[in-house]
Design a protein around this motif. Sequence first.
Motif, PDB file in Angstrom:
ATOM      1  N   SER A 219       5.156   5.294   7.448  1.00 55.56           N
ATOM      2  CA  SER A 219       4.040   6.008   8.071  1.00 55.56           C
ATOM      3  C   SER A 219       3.883   7.423   7.528  1.00 55.56           C
ATOM      4  O   SER A 219       3.096   8.211   8.042  1.00 55.56           O
ATOM      5  CB  SER A 219       4.232   6.063   9.593  1.00 55.56           C
ATOM      6  N   GLY A 220       4.679   7.750   6.500  1.00 50.25           N
ATOM      7  CA  GLY A 220       4.566   9.069   5.876  1.00 50.25           C
ATOM      8  C   GLY A 220       5.208  10.175   6.679  1.00 50.25           C
ATOM      9  O   GLY A 220       4.791  11.343   6.578  1.00 50.25           O
ATOM     10  N   GLU A 221       6.219   9.845   7.491  1.00 56.13           N
ATOM     11  CA  GLU A 221       6.861  10.873   8.316  1.00 56.13           C
ATOM     12  C   GLU A 221       7.843  11.711   7.494  1.00 56.13           C
ATOM     13  O   GLU A 221       8.464  11.234   6.550  1.00 56.13           O
ATOM     14  CB  GLU A 221       7.605  10.219   9.487  1.00 56.13           C
TER      15      GLU A 221
ATOM     16  N   HIS B  69      -0.442   3.263   7.992  1.00 57.88           N
ATOM     17  CA  HIS B  69      -1.872   3.523   8.168  1.00 57.88           C
ATOM     18  C   HIS B  69      -2.688   2.275   7.828  1.00 57.88           C
ATOM     19  O   HIS B  69      -3.658   1.945   8.512  1.00 57.88           O
ATOM     20  CB  HIS B  69      -2.308   4.690   7.289  1.00 57.88           C
ATOM     21  N   CYS B  70      -2.305   1.577   6.790  1.00 55.32           N
ATOM     22  CA  CYS B  70      -3.010   0.371   6.356  1.00 55.32           C
ATOM     23  C   CYS B  70      -2.970  -0.710   7.437  1.00 55.32           C
ATOM     24  O   CYS B  70      -4.000  -1.312   7.765  1.00 55.32           O
ATOM     25  CB  CYS B  70      -2.380  -0.151   5.064  1.00 55.32           C
ATOM     26  N   TYR B  71      -1.804  -0.962   8.004  1.00 55.46           N
ATOM     27  CA  TYR B  71      -1.687  -1.981   9.063  1.00 55.46           C
ATOM     28  C   TYR B  71      -2.555  -1.625  10.273  1.00 55.46           C
ATOM     29  O   TYR B  71      -3.204  -2.493  10.863  1.00 55.46           O
ATOM     30  CB  TYR B  71      -0.230  -2.119   9.507  1.00 55.46           C
ATOM     31  N   ALA B  72      -2.554  -0.353  10.645  1.00 52.46           N
ATOM     32  CA  ALA B  72      -3.363   0.082  11.789  1.00 52.46           C
ATOM     33  C   ALA B  72      -4.848  -0.121  11.508  1.00 52.46           C
ATOM     34  O   ALA B  72      -5.618  -0.514  12.396  1.00 52.46           O
ATOM     35  CB  ALA B  72      -3.088   1.551  12.110  1.00 52.46           C
TER      36      ALA B  72
ATOM     37  N   ALA C  73       0.829  -1.211   0.000  1.00 54.27           N
ATOM     38  CA  ALA C  73       0.000   0.000   0.000  1.00 54.27           C
ATOM     39  C   ALA C  73       0.864   1.261   0.000  1.00 54.27           C
ATOM     40  O   ALA C  73       2.002   1.234   0.469  1.00 54.27           O
ATOM     41  CB  ALA C  73      -0.910   0.001   1.215  1.00 54.27           C
ATOM     42  N   PRO C  74       0.327   2.380  -0.509  1.00 57.88           N
ATOM     43  CA  PRO C  74       1.094   3.642  -0.542  1.00 57.88           C
ATOM     44  C   PRO C  74       1.503   4.099   0.862  1.00 57.88           C
ATOM     45  O   PRO C  74       2.607   4.604   1.051  1.00 57.88           O
ATOM     46  CB  PRO C  74       0.119   4.631  -1.181  1.00 57.88           C
TER      47      PRO C  74
END
Length: 203
Positions: free
Chosen positions: A45-47, A20-23, A15-16
């Motif tokens: 996590s997009g940090e 977030h997807c795992y959560a 996933a992009p």
Amino acid sequence: KEEKITDQGVWCSKAPKQGHCYAEIARTEQNVQTSWCAAITPENSGERAGNKGFYYHYKNSCYKYVAPKLKDISLCNKMEGEGVYEVNKTNAVRDCQSWVNYAIALQNNDPSYCAKIDINTWINDGYDMDTASQLDCFVAVAVKMNDQKVCDKVEYSKTATGGTISKEWCYYNYAVKKKDCSLVPPNSPAPKSQCESMVKNGI
């Protein structure tokens, strides 16, 4: 033996925004895996610029949902957070432990686990999880066991916000949940008429 990421976890690994997807799958799926939480990193996590806010949120949310489903309170200790996020971590650990104790209490019909919930805990994630508080736990176990006497195990205490935890409130809430206001005791902290109104309005 190391747990492998399977099923939905495989999709998340591509996933992009993997963190977030795992959560999210930890929240929505019943057959969960701890490997999903372990796979969450600051990088996925997009940090940016060293800020770990999203990472801590996804990582801790994942364990918050996985721990009660696996009935494993030790997973709550895997929460992360430092600096300005240390308080978030402390609260997340407490909330996680509360939900695990709540889940075990219901699974085992054992109100002793309700007593382990911090009296100042009152959490509802706004999704499908029950409200986790010490009083709600005792009421839920009593309803599941169809035994109002479970409420006799509640020890009176005051919460930091001025709320009251007592067997009388447990008896009252049990009556509301059972939709039978004849069960409201004479010494109830709320009147029988209030119970009748709540039952009538489906509250």
